[in-house]
Design a protein around this motif. Structure first.
Motif, PDB file in Angstrom:
ATOM      1  N   THR A  99       0.973  -1.246  -0.035  1.00  0.00           N
ATOM      2  CA  THR A  99      -0.076   0.075  -0.068  1.00  0.00           C
ATOM      3  C   THR A  99       0.929   1.211   0.004  1.00  0.00           C
ATOM      4  O   THR A  99       0.322   2.420  -0.633  1.00  0.00           O
ATOM      5  CB  THR A  99      -0.845  -0.074   1.097  1.00  0.00           C
ATOM      6  OG1 THR A  99      -1.664  -1.071   1.233  1.00  0.00           O
ATOM      7  CG2 THR A  99      -1.934   1.080   0.901  1.00  0.00           C
ATOM      8  N   GLU A 107      -4.715   1.529  -3.398  1.00  0.00           N
ATOM      9  CA  GLU A 107      -5.843   2.026  -2.749  1.00  0.00           C
ATOM     10  C   GLU A 107      -6.917   2.455  -3.913  1.00  0.00           C
ATOM     11  O   GLU A 107      -7.913   2.849  -3.389  1.00  0.00           O
ATOM     12  CB  GLU A 107      -5.572   3.247  -2.032  1.00  0.00           C
ATOM     13  CG  GLU A 107      -4.777   4.588  -2.601  1.00  0.00           C
ATOM     14  CD  GLU A 107      -3.524   4.510  -2.303  1.00  0.00           C
ATOM     15  OE1 GLU A 107      -2.940   3.580  -2.863  1.00  0.00           O
ATOM     16  OE2 GLU A 107      -2.955   5.432  -2.142  1.00  0.00           O
ATOM     17  N   LEU A 111     -12.006   2.501   0.023  1.00  0.00           N
ATOM     18  CA  LEU A 111     -11.988   3.569   1.070  1.00  0.00           C
ATOM     19  C   LEU A 111     -11.035   3.188   1.925  1.00  0.00           C
ATOM     20  O   LEU A 111     -10.392   2.077   2.224  1.00  0.00           O
ATOM     21  CB  LEU A 111     -13.201   3.361   1.729  1.00  0.00           C
ATOM     22  CG  LEU A 111     -14.653   3.837   1.168  1.00  0.00           C
ATOM     23  CD1 LEU A 111     -15.769   3.577   1.851  1.00  0.00           C
ATOM     24  CD2 LEU A 111     -14.618   5.376   0.639  1.00  0.00           C
ATOM     25  N   PRO A 112     -10.203   4.271   2.576  1.00  0.00           N
ATOM     26  CA  PRO A 112      -9.030   4.258   3.482  1.00  0.00           C
ATOM     27  C   PRO A 112      -9.448   2.922   4.631  1.00  0.00           C
ATOM     28  O   PRO A 112      -8.596   2.323   4.912  1.00  0.00           O
ATOM     29  CB  PRO A 112      -9.001   5.585   4.234  1.00  0.00           C
ATOM     30  CG  PRO A 112      -9.693   6.388   3.245  1.00  0.00           C
ATOM     31  CD  PRO A 112     -10.606   5.560   2.458  1.00  0.00           C
ATOM     32  N   GLY A 113     -10.799   3.207   5.236  1.00  0.00           N
ATOM     33  CA  GLY A 113     -11.116   2.274   6.168  1.00  0.00           C
ATOM     34  C   GLY A 113     -11.117   0.954   5.823  1.00  0.00           C
ATOM     35  O   GLY A 113     -10.889   0.098   6.508  1.00  0.00           O
ATOM     36  N   ALA A 116      -7.345  -0.633   5.729  1.00  0.00           N
ATOM     37  CA  ALA A 116      -7.157  -1.002   6.970  1.00  0.00           C
ATOM     38  C   ALA A 116      -8.019  -2.211   7.621  1.00  0.00           C
ATOM     39  O   ALA A 116      -7.232  -3.097   8.250  1.00  0.00           O
ATOM     40  CB  ALA A 116      -7.348   0.322   7.882  1.00  0.00           C
ATOM     41  N   SER A 117      -9.173  -2.384   7.161  1.00  0.00           N
ATOM     42  CA  SER A 117      -9.686  -3.617   7.843  1.00  0.00           C
ATOM     43  C   SER A 117      -9.140  -4.937   6.966  1.00  0.00           C
ATOM     44  O   SER A 117      -9.096  -5.711   7.593  1.00  0.00           O
ATOM     45  CB  SER A 117     -11.289  -3.171   7.827  1.00  0.00           C
ATOM     46  OG  SER A 117     -11.846  -4.020   6.365  1.00  0.00           O
ATOM     47  N   ALA A 119      -6.176  -5.037   5.888  1.00  0.00           N
ATOM     48  CA  ALA A 119      -4.994  -5.354   6.824  1.00  0.00           C
ATOM     49  C   ALA A 119      -4.880  -5.792   8.239  1.00  0.00           C
ATOM     50  O   ALA A 119      -4.027  -6.503   8.523  1.00  0.00           O
ATOM     51  CB  ALA A 119      -3.934  -4.054   6.816  1.00  0.00           C
ATOM     52  N   SER A 120      -6.090  -5.435   8.777  1.00  0.00           N
ATOM     53  CA  SER A 120      -6.248  -6.230  10.176  1.00  0.00           C
ATOM     54  C   SER A 120      -6.963  -7.392  10.145  1.00  0.00           C
ATOM     55  O   SER A 120      -6.347  -8.553  10.664  1.00  0.00           O
ATOM     56  CB  SER A 120      -6.672  -5.250  11.239  1.00  0.00           C
ATOM     57  OG  SER A 120      -7.859  -4.534  10.822  1.00  0.00           O
ATOM     58  N   ASP A 412      -3.639  13.519   5.981  1.00  0.00           N
ATOM     59  CA  ASP A 412      -3.733  12.786   7.331  1.00  0.00           C
ATOM     60  C   ASP A 412      -2.657  13.198   8.163  1.00  0.00           C
ATOM     61  O   ASP A 412      -1.477  13.194   7.947  1.00  0.00           O
ATOM     62  CB  ASP A 412      -3.833  11.311   7.107  1.00  0.00           C
ATOM     63  CG  ASP A 412      -5.079  10.753   6.190  1.00  0.00           C
ATOM     64  OD1 ASP A 412      -5.824  10.481   6.835  1.00  0.00           O
ATOM     65  OD2 ASP A 412      -4.671  10.757   5.372  1.00  0.00           O
ATOM     66  N   GLU A 457      -6.703   9.312  17.867  1.00  0.00           N
ATOM     67  CA  GLU A 457      -7.507   9.051  16.504  1.00  0.00           C
ATOM     68  C   GLU A 457      -7.032  10.289  15.279  1.00  0.00           C
ATOM     69  O   GLU A 457      -7.787  10.626  14.592  1.00  0.00           O
ATOM     70  CB  GLU A 457      -9.007   9.699  16.774  1.00  0.00           C
ATOM     71  CG  GLU A 457      -9.907   8.750  17.719  1.00  0.00           C
ATOM     72  CD  GLU A 457     -10.911   9.410  18.253  1.00  0.00           C
ATOM     73  OE1 GLU A 457     -11.803   9.500  17.565  1.00  0.00           O
ATOM     74  OE2 GLU A 457     -11.032   9.762  19.312  1.00  0.00           O
ATOM     75  N   ARG A 458      -5.726  10.120  14.843  1.00  0.00           N
ATOM     76  CA  ARG A 458      -5.158  10.615  13.830  1.00  0.00           C
ATOM     77  C   ARG A 458      -5.521  12.160  13.637  1.00  0.00           C
ATOM     78  O   ARG A 458      -5.828  12.437  12.825  1.00  0.00           O
ATOM     79  CB  ARG A 458      -5.461   9.944  12.491  1.00  0.00           C
ATOM     80  CG  ARG A 458      -4.808   8.629  12.403  1.00  0.00           C
ATOM     81  CD  ARG A 458      -5.669   7.708  11.798  1.00  0.00           C
ATOM     82  NE  ARG A 458      -6.851   7.368  12.316  1.00  0.00           N
ATOM     83  CZ  ARG A 458      -8.043   7.512  11.818  1.00  0.00           C
ATOM     84  NH1 ARG A 458      -8.283   7.904  10.583  1.00  0.00           N
ATOM     85  NH2 ARG A 458      -9.007   7.176  12.569  1.00  0.00           N
TER      86      ARG A 458
ATOM     87  N   GLN B 211      -5.154   1.559  14.817  1.00  0.00           N
ATOM     88  CA  GLN B 211      -5.327   2.977  14.757  1.00  0.00           C
ATOM     89  C   GLN B 211      -3.980   3.343  13.972  1.00  0.00           C
ATOM     90  O   GLN B 211      -3.818   4.125  12.840  1.00  0.00           O
ATOM     91  CB  GLN B 211      -5.042   3.873  16.158  1.00  0.00           C
ATOM     92  CG  GLN B 211      -6.340   4.136  16.991  1.00  0.00           C
ATOM     93  CD  GLN B 211      -7.105   4.755  16.085  1.00  0.00           C
ATOM     94  OE1 GLN B 211      -7.050   5.890  15.409  1.00  0.00           O
ATOM     95  NE2 GLN B 211      -8.658   4.367  16.316  1.00  0.00           N
ATOM     96  N   LEU B 213      -2.840   1.173  11.421  1.00  0.00           N
ATOM     97  CA  LEU B 213      -3.205   0.710  10.090  1.00  0.00           C
ATOM     98  C   LEU B 213      -4.033   1.850   9.669  1.00  0.00           C
ATOM     99  O   LEU B 213      -3.853   2.168   8.474  1.00  0.00           O
ATOM    100  CB  LEU B 213      -3.990  -0.528  10.148  1.00  0.00           C
ATOM    101  CG  LEU B 213      -2.991  -1.796  10.431  1.00  0.00           C
ATOM    102  CD1 LEU B 213      -3.850  -3.091  10.747  1.00  0.00           C
ATOM    103  CD2 LEU B 213      -2.121  -1.882   9.280  1.00  0.00           C
TER     104      LEU B 213
END
Lengths: 558, 590
Positions: A99, A107, A111-113, A116-117, A119-120, A412, A457-458, B211, B213
């Motif tokens: 990424t 990407e 969507l960014p979220g 991340a989901s 990746a986790s 960000d 939270e960024r 967070q 990620l």
């Protein structure tokens, strides 16, 4: 790359652990099988005969069986979990690197979220295939061991149990299936209530601002009651599913007892063997349900692997170009006849080294396209974007960004303190001038621990205007030869914006700065402003003159 | 905005209060609960008859009975299976009905109280506190009530009744079986002591990984722009490894836990077998009884592991419950007086001062009169107190000194009469409520017709895109639906404002998040929404201020200028300076 490849690599990468846990799992199941067998032997050899030494002997055997099953269980699951976690970690890292690759592309369309989901969550589910593998191997070994033990007790009884179990479970599954399906759909509706509650709390300020609390509470009550009705139906379906399972397996045990009892009466098997057979029949139901579970996990793992593969295999956004820009970097930018999508057609633009150039676009898409081209996140459809006379497409994207920093409007912030965020690209240079120019020092002064305050939270713990100023300070701290800013002050008040415009000019003196914006204060600070309409430059000059002479410009910026 | 004060978390209920609240929740369901419990007892008891019936088979075999004698006990086994299955299904259904009912009441009360908490209180705690209660705690409790409680209940019943059955076979079987208990008790204590802090650390590590990620992978374009790829890959790696380490530590703990339980199983089983041996030898019990005792004990392994394995689920659910009840118990803000109907839209501010922290005043001695339907723009630097003044007028904070009235009465956060209030506040913080677009709008006016919704959208220039949505006004928007852009979300907020139709509106940077491209569109939407009302607009863009009836310049918590645009520009003060920088001046001309 396909999901299958991801899955294969995942398993192959940890094959030692996987194999070890499968062997140990088989050992554990064998132990579990041996427990009812040993109970049967104790009844036969010791209790029935009254032989005390046999009791001692077989109790020691029982102790050994327990030790073996306990240790093999312990290390089976440790190995499996280790393989699962490590595989997930390796995938997570591969995904992160893909990424973050300077050539981008991962990407696209996500969507960014969502990334991340993947990746986790998805990496975790792919890794969890190792646990499913171990469990599956364990279950197969258990069935094998149980089957052998049963056949050793009595061939007819063993066959009855082994051949009987699949149809029994099949029947239970068949009876339970409609109930379960029903239950799944209802559960989904039921989960809705929690989701709506979280959503209302997230919008608390909006509700308070409107005085809509009462309406929201009323609506929530209705949602909650709907959910309740659905949940109760789901729970009832699930309860009947469980009940049916109990009935079917219980009836099966009755058949085993009937047949086994008759065999025992006729002297084909001993009493102890009858006890062992009943125990084994009960035990064997477990491995089969484990297999069903493992199968489900595999299906999930496969779906996740496909999502991971889609990201890993995404084509890069920009291909080709390996070189670095000519040294020393002077910082001249030139766009020649650039066309990109619908937004830019035949755009010609030049920023001389050290110039501060304002760019006003009437179409937001043109601004976005221009930014992507300048940072080589994309290559133009036709025409060239040049840095000191070298087309960007001939340069390594990482090298381009070493010279040209594109600071997005929605850049960000990252986990860490305010100062860490600003200093990240500064390579050890002092950040105070950048902080002051962006008025980020004022932001720091308002925070409980100043610049050392952790941005949670960024950076969402900051207001929009605060966030923008910190992001701008970071962009300035990087001291890039060419800096491209996009709408850096839209959430900042007019007083501060005017101060930032002056600070920006001072801090960037002698270096090229391109400001893509419509804020008059910023544009007024630029050496020259160009107006981009319909994908091409239609006017250029200083801000004051453009405001007076071009109605289109005035309409765009005031 | 001042964010410097200390966090003051929302209340958590004490253990005693939590217990009392659960009992109160259970009260309306007590009949169902009792019936469900008794049915499950019956089901479990029926299931336990299996072992003695098998023992009977064994005794028949040992006594040399004919083969036909086996049929009757085998038939009994089948009957037991049916009774057990039906009773289990029925009992579980009843318990679920009661449990889900309690859960629904709890979450409704929680949401009701949470939405009525004064905003000031929520902000003091940090909005994350409330959010984590409504997401994490509700989820944990729901899962536990749905999955763990029935499993735990059945296991405990099985254990209890099996022990009774062992005693019925012979009290000495029960006595020796209890030898396993000290081992189990010790194991659970050992486990809980380690598991609670470990799982807490695990949750923190997973949260940190998530967070990281979201920041690094979600913010990939920023990472690339600043060439921080290696650093961020390394950060993700560090977080991920930390989470992996803790997960494996957890696995080691759990496997050791079950290993220790294996020891208890062995101790108990060996003791029951030895007791059977002795009792059969001295003629107290038959071989069948001894076999039944051994089978009973062997069948306890599963339920015991299930019950003990649920210990930490139950603990985390209790902790979550205390946090939910803590909020649900907060007294609803008392309505000191009946809400007065909105008389008019005048705002009077006299000598108002306010400070978030004692000794650090944000506003000093503000005097301000805003006439009915006047449109006033508030201009000033960050920290000048614009937002604070806006929030005071919206009734979110009460002034420390001076008086502030809207339509002749003090604005209070709880003065919602029906579904609206005198002052509506729209800020740059937008939220799109998940669900059909029409439902989102109807939060502002529940009884609005479709036609009224369309009119409101039309007024703020949103009807065109709303119509173009896949299902028009019925399109599901928000988190899990169709994503609206920031500008669309802000237009939606303004459309809600039109529907709520308050006499006074406060717009705090309601157009800021859109970026310059959408700002103008939003400004005209905001103007349209504010039309016909008294409006106080905190403006970033001076063009928005310029069209207002009057502009007020705030500086360091004081009003320094007040007047229409033209007047202030001619006066040549602060505002004029700003306006020149905006409209046509070069920076060095100033």
């Amino acid at each position: 790359m396909r999901g299958r490849d991801v899955m294969r690599r995942t398993v192959a990468g940890q094959w030692r652990s996987a194999a070890g846990s499968a062997v140990l799992g088989a050992g554990h199941q064998t132990g579990e099988v041996l427990v009812p067998v040993v109970i049967g032997v104790v009844i036969d050899e010791a209790i029935r005969t009254g032989d005390g030494s046999a009791l001692v002997r077989w109790t020691i055997v029982l102790a050994l069986v327990f030790t073996g099953l306990s240790l093999s269980y312990r290390f089976c699951f440790r190995l499996a979990e280790r393989a699962s976690e490590r595989a997930a970690h390796a995938l997570r890292m591969e995904l992160t690197r893909r990424t973050l690759d300077p050539r981008g592309g991962a990407e696209a369309g996500r969507l960014p979220g969502e990334l991340a989901s993947v990746a986790s969550g998805d990496t975790k589910r792919v890794g969890a295939v190792h646990v499913a593998l171990a469990a599956g191997a364990t279950a197969l070994a258990g069935m094998l061991a149980g089957g052998v033990a049963l056949l050793a007790v009595s061939v007819p009884l063993g066959l009855l149990v082994l051949l009987g179990i699949p149809p029994v479970l099949g029947l239970a599954h068949l009876l339970g299936k409609p109930l379960e399906r029903h239950s799944g759909a209802e559960q989904e509706r039921a989960a809705h209530a929690s989701g709506v509650a979280a959503d209302l709390i997230a919008g608390l300020r909006v509700l308070k601002g409107l005085g809509a609390e009462r309406a929201a509470v009323e609506r929530y009550r209705r949602t909650s009651r709907d959910s309740l009705a659905a949940t109760v139906r789901a729970a009832r379906a699930q309860a009947w599913h469980d009940g049916v399972m109990l009935m079917v397996t219980g009836a099966f045990i009755a058949v085993v007892a009937l047949v086994g009892g008759r065999l025992a009466v006729s002297g084909d098997i001993t009493v102890g063997q009858l006890v062992a057979a009943v125990g084994l029949a009960q035990f064997l139901l477990t491995p089969l349900s484990i297999l069903a579970w493992a199968n489900g996990e595999f299906a999930q793992g496969r779906a996740s692997a496909a999502r991971v593969a889609a990201v890993l295999g995404a084509p890069p956004a920009v291909a080709g170009g390996e070189g670095g820009p000519p040294r020393p970097v002077r910082g001249g930018i030139r766009l020649v006849d650039v066309a990109h999508g619908d937004a830019l057609r035949k755009l010609n633009l030049e920023a001389a080294p050290g110039e501060m150039l304002g760019v006003v676009t009437t179409d937001p898409a043109a601004a976005t396209a221009l930014l992507r081209l300048l940072g080589r996140s994309a290559d133009p459809d036709s025409g060239t974007v040049e840095l000191d006379g070298t087309p960007l497409s001939a340069l390594d994207p990482a090298e381009v960004r070493r010279t040209v920093l594109v600071a997005d409007h929605d850049a960000d912030l990252f986990e860490g303190t305010l100062l860490e965020n600003v200093a990240a690209p500064a390579a050890g240079r002092p950040v105070e001038p950048a902080m002051a120019a962006a008025s980020a020092d004022e932001v720091a002064a308002d925070l409980p621990h100043g610049a050392g305050t952790v941005l949670t939270e960024r950076g969402r713990s900051l207001s929009g205007g605060q966030r923008q100023r910190v992001a701008l300070a970071r962009a300035l701290a990087a001291a890039a030869p060419v800096l491209v800013l996009h709408d850096p002050t839209t959430a900042v008040d007019a007083v501060t914006e005017a101060r930032i415009a002056a600070g920006l000019r001072a801090v960037r003196a002698g270096r090229t700065t391109i400001v893509v914006a419509t804020g008059p204060a910023l544009l007024a600070a630029a050496d020259r402003v160009v107006l981009v309409e319909g994908g091409a430059v239609t006017a250029e000059g200083v801000h004051a003159r453009l405001v007076h002479e071009y109605p289109a410009y005035r309409a765009a910026v005031l | 905005m001042a964010t410097t004060h200390e966090r003051e978390l929302l209340p958590t209920a004490s253990a005693a209060r939590t217990g009392a609240a659960v009992r109160a929740l259970a009260r309306p369901h007590r009949r169902t609960l009792a019936a469900g419990f008794l049915t499950l007892v019956a089901a479990t008891a029926a299931g336990l008859l299996t072992a003695p019936v098998l023992g009977r088979v064994i005794d028949l075999v040992a006594g040399g009975a004919p083969a036909s004698a086996i049929t009757a006990p085998a038939g009994w086994l089948a009957v037991i299976a049916v009774v057990q299955g039906v009773a289990t299904a029925y009992g579980l259904g009843l318990v679920a009905r009661a449990g889900e009912g309690m859960l629904a009441t709890l979450r409704e009360r929680f949401v009701d109280r949470a939405l009525r908490l004064p905003l000031e209180r929520v902000e003091r705690a940090g909005s994350g506190d409330l959010t984590s209660r409504v997401t994490n705690d509700v989820t944990v409790i729901t899962t536990v009530v749905r999955e763990a409680v029935p499993a735990l209940g059945r296991s405990l019943l099985t254990i209890a009744l099996t022990l009774v059955a062992l005693a019925v076979l012979d009290w000495r079987f029960l006595l020796v079986a209890l030898l396993a208990v000290p081992v189990q008790a010790h194991t659970v204590r050992w486990y809980v002591r380690r598991a609670v802090p470990l799982y807490a650390a695990q949750r923190v590590a997973i949260g940190a990984q998530q967070q990281e990620l979201l920041g690094s992978v979600g913010g990939a374009s920023t990472v690339r722009a600043f060439r921080l790829e290696d650093e961020h890959a390394e950060r993700v790696g560090r977080r991920s490894l930390a989470a992996v380490e803790l997960a494996l530590k957890g696995v080691r703990l759990v496997t050791r836990f079950y290993s220790r339980l294996n020891l208890a199983e062995f101790v108990g089983l060996a003791a029951v077998l030895a007791a059977g041996f002795l009792l059969v030898r001295n003629g107290s019990v038959s071989i069948g009884t001894a076999s039944a005792a051994a089978l009973y004990f062997h069948n306890l392994f599963g339920p015991i592991n299930v019950a003990l394995g649920l210990v930490d689920d139950a603990q985390s659910a209790l902790a979550g419950l205390a946090r939910l009840i803590g909020v649900a118990d907060t007294a609803p803000v008392p309505s000191e007086r009946p809400a007065e109907p909105a008389r008019d839209g005048t705002i009077r501010v006299e000598g108002v001062g306010y400070s978030y922290r004692p000794g650090h005043p944000v506003l000093h001695d503000i005097d301000l009169h805003i006439a009915e339907k006047e449109r006033v723009a508030l201009v000033g630097a960050s920290g000048a107190g614009k937002t604070t003044l806006a929030r005071l007028i919206a009734g979110i904070h009460a002034p420390d000194t001076g008086t502030l009235t809207v339509g002749g009465a003090e604005p209070r956060p709880d003065d919602a009469a029906g579904s609206g209030r005198r002052v509506a506040l729209v800020t740059q913080e937008v939220h799109v409520f998940t669900g059909p677009l029409a439902d989102d709008l109807r939060l502002a006016r529940p009884e609005a017709t479709d036609e009224e919704l369309r009119e409101a959208l039309e007024r703020v220039g949103a009807l065109r895109w709303a119509r173009a949505l896949p299902q028009g006004l019925d399109t599901v928007v928000g988190e899990s639906g169709h994503r609206l852009t920031a500008a669309q979300a802000q237009q939606l907020a303004l459309a809600r404002l039109v529907l709520a139709d308050p006499p006074v509106v406060v717009l705090d940077e309601a157009t800021a998040e859109a970026g310059s491209a959408g700002a103008r569109e939003l400004e005209s939407a905001a103007d349209a929404a504010a039309e016909g009302r008294t409006a106080l607009i905190v403006a970033h863009r001076l063009t928005q201020a310029a069209t207002a009836d009057r502009i007020i310049t705030l500086d360091a918590g004081r009003v320094v200028e007040s007047g229409p645009h033209r007047e202030l520009v001619e006066a040549g003060g602060r505002y004029a300076e700003l306006w020149r920088a905006w409209s046509d001046g070069r920076r060095d001309d100033l």
